[in-house]
Design an enzyme around this catalytic site. Structure first.
Site, PDB file in Angstrom:
ATOM      1  N   TRP A  15     -27.912  10.681  -4.158  1.00  0.00           N
ATOM      2  CA  TRP A  15     -27.126   9.555  -3.655  1.00  0.00           C
ATOM      3  C   TRP A  15     -27.490   8.256  -4.348  1.00  0.00           C
ATOM      4  O   TRP A  15     -26.706   7.310  -4.362  1.00  0.00           O
ATOM      5  CB  TRP A  15     -27.310   9.430  -2.150  1.00  0.00           C
ATOM      6  CG  TRP A  15     -26.599  10.496  -1.398  1.00  0.00           C
ATOM      7  CD1 TRP A  15     -27.158  11.542  -0.722  1.00  0.00           C
ATOM      8  CD2 TRP A  15     -25.174  10.641  -1.236  1.00  0.00           C
ATOM      9  NE1 TRP A  15     -26.180  12.329  -0.161  1.00  0.00           N
ATOM     10  CE2 TRP A  15     -24.956  11.796  -0.458  1.00  0.00           C
ATOM     11  CE3 TRP A  15     -24.081   9.913  -1.677  1.00  0.00           C
ATOM     12  CZ2 TRP A  15     -23.676  12.231  -0.111  1.00  0.00           C
ATOM     13  CZ3 TRP A  15     -22.810  10.342  -1.331  1.00  0.00           C
ATOM     14  CH2 TRP A  15     -22.624  11.484  -0.560  1.00  0.00           C
ATOM     15  N   GLN A  16     -28.676   8.184  -4.929  1.00  0.00           N
ATOM     16  CA  GLN A  16     -29.084   6.975  -5.640  1.00  0.00           C
ATOM     17  C   GLN A  16     -28.568   6.926  -7.071  1.00  0.00           C
ATOM     18  O   GLN A  16     -28.611   5.865  -7.693  1.00  0.00           O
ATOM     19  CB  GLN A  16     -30.614   6.864  -5.665  1.00  0.00           C
ATOM     20  CG  GLN A  16     -31.234   6.559  -4.308  1.00  0.00           C
ATOM     21  CD  GLN A  16     -32.751   6.592  -4.360  1.00  0.00           C
ATOM     22  OE1 GLN A  16     -33.345   7.053  -5.347  1.00  0.00           O
ATOM     23  NE2 GLN A  16     -33.394   6.125  -3.306  1.00  0.00           N
ATOM     24  N   ASN A  17     -28.083   8.040  -7.612  1.00  0.00           N
ATOM     25  CA  ASN A  17     -27.782   8.098  -9.038  1.00  0.00           C
ATOM     26  C   ASN A  17     -26.378   8.561  -9.381  1.00  0.00           C
ATOM     27  O   ASN A  17     -25.983   8.444 -10.539  1.00  0.00           O
ATOM     28  CB  ASN A  17     -28.787   9.031  -9.745  1.00  0.00           C
ATOM     29  CG  ASN A  17     -30.186   8.466  -9.763  1.00  0.00           C
ATOM     30  OD1 ASN A  17     -30.554   7.683 -10.609  1.00  0.00           O
ATOM     31  ND2 ASN A  17     -30.992   8.882  -8.784  1.00  0.00           N
TER      32      ASN A  17
ATOM     33  N   ASN B 172     -23.478   7.392  -8.050  1.00  0.00           N
ATOM     34  CA  ASN B 172     -22.535   6.281  -7.969  1.00  0.00           C
ATOM     35  C   ASN B 172     -23.340   4.987  -8.041  1.00  0.00           C
ATOM     36  O   ASN B 172     -23.694   4.392  -7.017  1.00  0.00           O
ATOM     37  CB  ASN B 172     -21.736   6.356  -6.667  1.00  0.00           C
ATOM     38  CG  ASN B 172     -20.594   5.370  -6.614  1.00  0.00           C
ATOM     39  OD1 ASN B 172     -20.565   4.391  -7.349  1.00  0.00           O
ATOM     40  ND2 ASN B 172     -19.634   5.613  -5.738  1.00  0.00           N
ATOM     41  N   ILE B 173     -23.611   4.537  -9.267  1.00  0.00           N
ATOM     42  CA  ILE B 173     -24.497   3.389  -9.471  1.00  0.00           C
ATOM     43  C   ILE B 173     -23.896   2.091  -8.941  1.00  0.00           C
ATOM     44  O   ILE B 173     -24.621   1.277  -8.346  1.00  0.00           O
ATOM     45  CB  ILE B 173     -24.874   3.264 -10.953  1.00  0.00           C
ATOM     46  CG1 ILE B 173     -25.715   4.473 -11.379  1.00  0.00           C
ATOM     47  CG2 ILE B 173     -25.653   1.988 -11.210  1.00  0.00           C
ATOM     48  CD1 ILE B 173     -26.996   4.646 -10.602  1.00  0.00           C
TER      49      ILE B 173
ATOM     50  N   VAL C  40     -22.020   1.491  -6.292  1.00  0.00           N
ATOM     51  CA  VAL C  40     -22.231   1.443  -4.848  1.00  0.00           C
ATOM     52  C   VAL C  40     -23.715   1.368  -4.516  1.00  0.00           C
ATOM     53  O   VAL C  40     -24.135   0.642  -3.597  1.00  0.00           O
ATOM     54  CB  VAL C  40     -21.574   2.663  -4.172  1.00  0.00           C
ATOM     55  CG1 VAL C  40     -21.968   2.748  -2.702  1.00  0.00           C
ATOM     56  CG2 VAL C  40     -20.056   2.586  -4.307  1.00  0.00           C
TER      57      VAL C  40
ATOM     58  N   TYR D 127     -29.729  -3.058   1.894  1.00  0.00           N
ATOM     59  CA  TYR D 127     -31.034  -2.452   2.148  1.00  0.00           C
ATOM     60  C   TYR D 127     -32.171  -3.482   2.049  1.00  0.00           C
ATOM     61  O   TYR D 127     -32.996  -3.599   2.953  1.00  0.00           O
ATOM     62  CB  TYR D 127     -31.259  -1.307   1.167  1.00  0.00           C
ATOM     63  CG  TYR D 127     -32.575  -0.587   1.353  1.00  0.00           C
ATOM     64  CD1 TYR D 127     -32.802   0.195   2.476  1.00  0.00           C
ATOM     65  CD2 TYR D 127     -33.587  -0.697   0.398  1.00  0.00           C
ATOM     66  CE1 TYR D 127     -34.014   0.859   2.638  1.00  0.00           C
ATOM     67  CE2 TYR D 127     -34.789  -0.044   0.557  1.00  0.00           C
ATOM     68  CZ  TYR D 127     -34.988   0.740   1.678  1.00  0.00           C
ATOM     69  OH  TYR D 127     -36.190   1.387   1.843  1.00  0.00           O
TER      70      TYR D 127
ATOM     71  N   HIS E 187     -16.590   6.393   4.637  1.00  0.00           N
ATOM     72  CA  HIS E 187     -15.987   7.699   4.354  1.00  0.00           C
ATOM     73  C   HIS E 187     -14.936   8.041   5.411  1.00  0.00           C
ATOM     74  O   HIS E 187     -13.837   8.507   5.085  1.00  0.00           O
ATOM     75  CB  HIS E 187     -17.065   8.783   4.310  1.00  0.00           C
ATOM     76  CG  HIS E 187     -17.756   8.894   2.984  1.00  0.00           C
ATOM     77  ND1 HIS E 187     -18.702   8.003   2.567  1.00  0.00           N
ATOM     78  CD2 HIS E 187     -17.616   9.804   1.981  1.00  0.00           C
ATOM     79  CE1 HIS E 187     -19.140   8.356   1.355  1.00  0.00           C
ATOM     80  NE2 HIS E 187     -18.488   9.435   0.979  1.00  0.00           N
TER      81      HIS E 187
ATOM     82  N   TYR F 268      -2.607  19.849   9.983  1.00  0.00           N
ATOM     83  CA  TYR F 268      -1.572  20.882  10.104  1.00  0.00           C
ATOM     84  C   TYR F 268      -1.187  21.089  11.568  1.00  0.00           C
ATOM     85  O   TYR F 268      -0.011  21.203  11.917  1.00  0.00           O
ATOM     86  CB  TYR F 268      -2.097  22.181   9.495  1.00  0.00           C
ATOM     87  CG  TYR F 268      -1.272  23.393   9.820  1.00  0.00           C
ATOM     88  CD1 TYR F 268      -0.087  23.670   9.138  1.00  0.00           C
ATOM     89  CD2 TYR F 268      -1.682  24.295  10.811  1.00  0.00           C
ATOM     90  CE1 TYR F 268       0.664  24.788   9.436  1.00  0.00           C
ATOM     91  CE2 TYR F 268      -0.943  25.409  11.110  1.00  0.00           C
ATOM     92  CZ  TYR F 268       0.228  25.656  10.426  1.00  0.00           C
ATOM     93  OH  TYR F 268       0.968  26.760  10.723  1.00  0.00           O
TER      94      TYR F 268
END
Length: 507
Positions: free
Chosen positions: A390-392, A394-395, A397, A406, A431, A493
């Site tokens: 998660w740290q790498n 999507n740089i 974000v 943070y 999300h 559906y």
């Protein structure tokens, strides 16, 4: 022969006939030496040879070979098998090529099976209908155009703050209202208008989400500049003025923008279109636009767009449609079979989307705007922990979360674990925001999937290491995403199709 004797004394050995023949090394000795000296391998006389004719050994090893009997009878030495970890062998390029060939062959079989079963399902016209229902009525595009109001509002607020017309409290209040409306306004429009399609609504909400993060960063950085300027008001009074900028341009040297010279419409819109979420007064800039690089990225964007559309229509949609009945009947074995069938195309599409967006599209925009920082991703594929992924992956974000969310939490006294949990909570909210609102149904699947990353990250970091951790990361990506896809598609559906079709399949 005298000529032969002369050849023995030379540094480079040649044949006496005058023809130059390459020396063939046999266990450290040349055949020419043997023919000249007339000695067998068991002899003790050795001629002088060129250093280049000798094998790459040390002088001690050469002396040892001279004083010991020939090693022709010795063909074994102490060594490990190549596949043993102790051998130090690392060149597995052939194995990688084999995996690629097997992957291509297996997917080619699935592709042929899909064609024989369903025929050609690719329809470019249907893709357009996913975004708009009526070509004369495009609410999603209009919603994106309206976003300029919030950009201008943020600029107006910063200009009032820079000249002292607004106090910091008033400015914070205006920014908070502007940011809140930026998130809530598109939600209201998407839920109220029936003419907005789910794909069009998701695209518009994605634009507003990016705009929210950019304007938040714009607000923070300008606030930090004001704090610095107030602390050094007298000593930096001239350097913080805008009048120095034109003189720097005329001198032909690189100039640096200082606050409040950055509070302009051009500066803000450059940041809005730049491929980053974190604002700076002076972005790193590339010296020129490389047309060949730009055209390659454009070709990749067009090609992978068509590939994504074709694979989705031809491969994913039939599997999703065939998964509705097992989900309704709660047939667990069939549900697992459909899940595994969906995992491969879903993951392949995700990888293609990653390359299309983070490499092709963002590099195209960066090259067009001469934006210098091209680190949009790192080596997430080597992740051995969930946190590293998660740290790498999507740089942009990750930098925004680290800089504006943070670290401020840590400065306020929040613990690291609580700060990480808050980051995952915010990510889970966005999300769900980007999925549930366009589908016009509130479901917690995306939120729960993101929050489930916390215990999974703890488990992988605690009990799995190295290749096992990397395998766990890949498994969570391959299996986790199709589970959420099936949940949302099933609920959509049931809400929109089953009642109207009286139990039939989707239209």
């Amino acid at each position: 022969m005298e000529e032969t004797g002369a050849l023995i004394r030379k540094r480079r050995a040649t044949i006496s006939t005058g023809k130059c023949v390459p020396l063939k090394q046999v266990n450290g000795r040349s055949e020419v030496d043997e023919s000249v000296n007339g000695r067998s391998d068991s002899g003790n006389i050795v001629t002088k040879r060129n250093v280049s004719d000798l094998p790459s050994t040390t002088s001690k090893e050469r002396k040892k070979r001279i004083n010991v009997p020939s090693d022709r009878q010795s063909c074994h030495r102490l060594q490990e098998s190549l596949l043993s970890s102790a051998s130090g062998y690392r060149n597995y390029r052939g194995v990688l090529n084999w995996c690629v060939v097997m992957l291509v062959l297996s997917n080619a079989r699935l592709f042929l099976e899909n064609l024989l079963k369903y025929g050609i399902l690719v329809d470019p016209i249907q893709v357009v209908s996913l975004f708009i229902k009526d070509p004369y009525n495009m609410p999603a595009a209009c919603l994106v155009i309206v976003s300029n109001v919030f950009i201008v509002a943020a600029l107006y607020t910063e200009r009032r703050l820079s000249v002292g017309c607004f106090s910091e409290r008033v400015g914070l209040l205006v920014h908070s209202i502007n940011l809140s409306v930026t998130l809530c306004f598109p939600v209201t429009i998407v839920l109220m208008l029936k003419s907005i399609t789910p794909v069009g609504g998701a695209s518009a909400l994605g634009v507003y989400t990016v705009l929210f993060l950019k304007l938040y960063s714009y607000k923070d950085v300008n606030k930090w500049c004001r704090e610095m300027s107030h602390a050094k008001a007298r000593s930096l009074a001239r350097s913080l003025s805008c009048s120095s900028i034109p003189r720097s341009r005329e001198s032909g040297q690189d100039y640096q923008v200082s606050y409040p010279g950055n509070v302009t419409l051009r500066d803000l819109y450059y940041f809005v279109f730049a491929p980053t979420l974190c604002y700076e007064l002076n972005f790193p800039r590339s010296p020129r636009i490389r047309m060949s690089f730009l055209l390659r990225r454009l070709f990749e964007m067009l090609f992978f767009t068509q590939l994504l559309v074709g694979l989705t229509q031809q491969w994913m949609i039939p599997i999703i449609q065939s998964s509705m009945k097992p989900l309704e009947d709660m047939d667990l074995p069939m549900m697992m079979e459909r899940l595994l069938r969906l995992a491969v195309p879903n993951h392949l599409l995700w990888l293609i989307f990653f390359y299309w967006f983070f490499h092709s599209s963002l590099n195209f925009i960066a090259e067009l705007l001469q934006f210098g920082d091209r680190e949009f991703y790192r080596d997430w594929w080597n992740s051995e922990t969930i946190t590293y992924f998660w740290q790498n992956w999507n740089i942009p974000v990750h930098k925004w979360c680290l800089r504006h969310f943070y670290k401020p939490l840590l400065k306020s006294g929040v613990s690291k674990w609580l700060g990480q949990s808050a980051v995952f909570l915010a990510s889970a909210f966005f999300h769900e925001y980007l999925v549930s609102v366009p589908l016009k149904m509130l479901r917690p699947w995306a939120f729960m999937g993101m929050m489930a990353q916390l215990p999974l990250a703890w488990f992988v970091a605690r009990f799995l290491r190295g290749n096992y951790g990397n395998a766990a990361v890949w498994l969570s990506l391959i299996i986790g995403q199709p589970i959420a896809v099936l949940m949302y598609v099933h609920d959509y559906y049931v809400l929109h199709y089953r009642e109207g079709s009286a139990g039939g399949g989707p239209e």
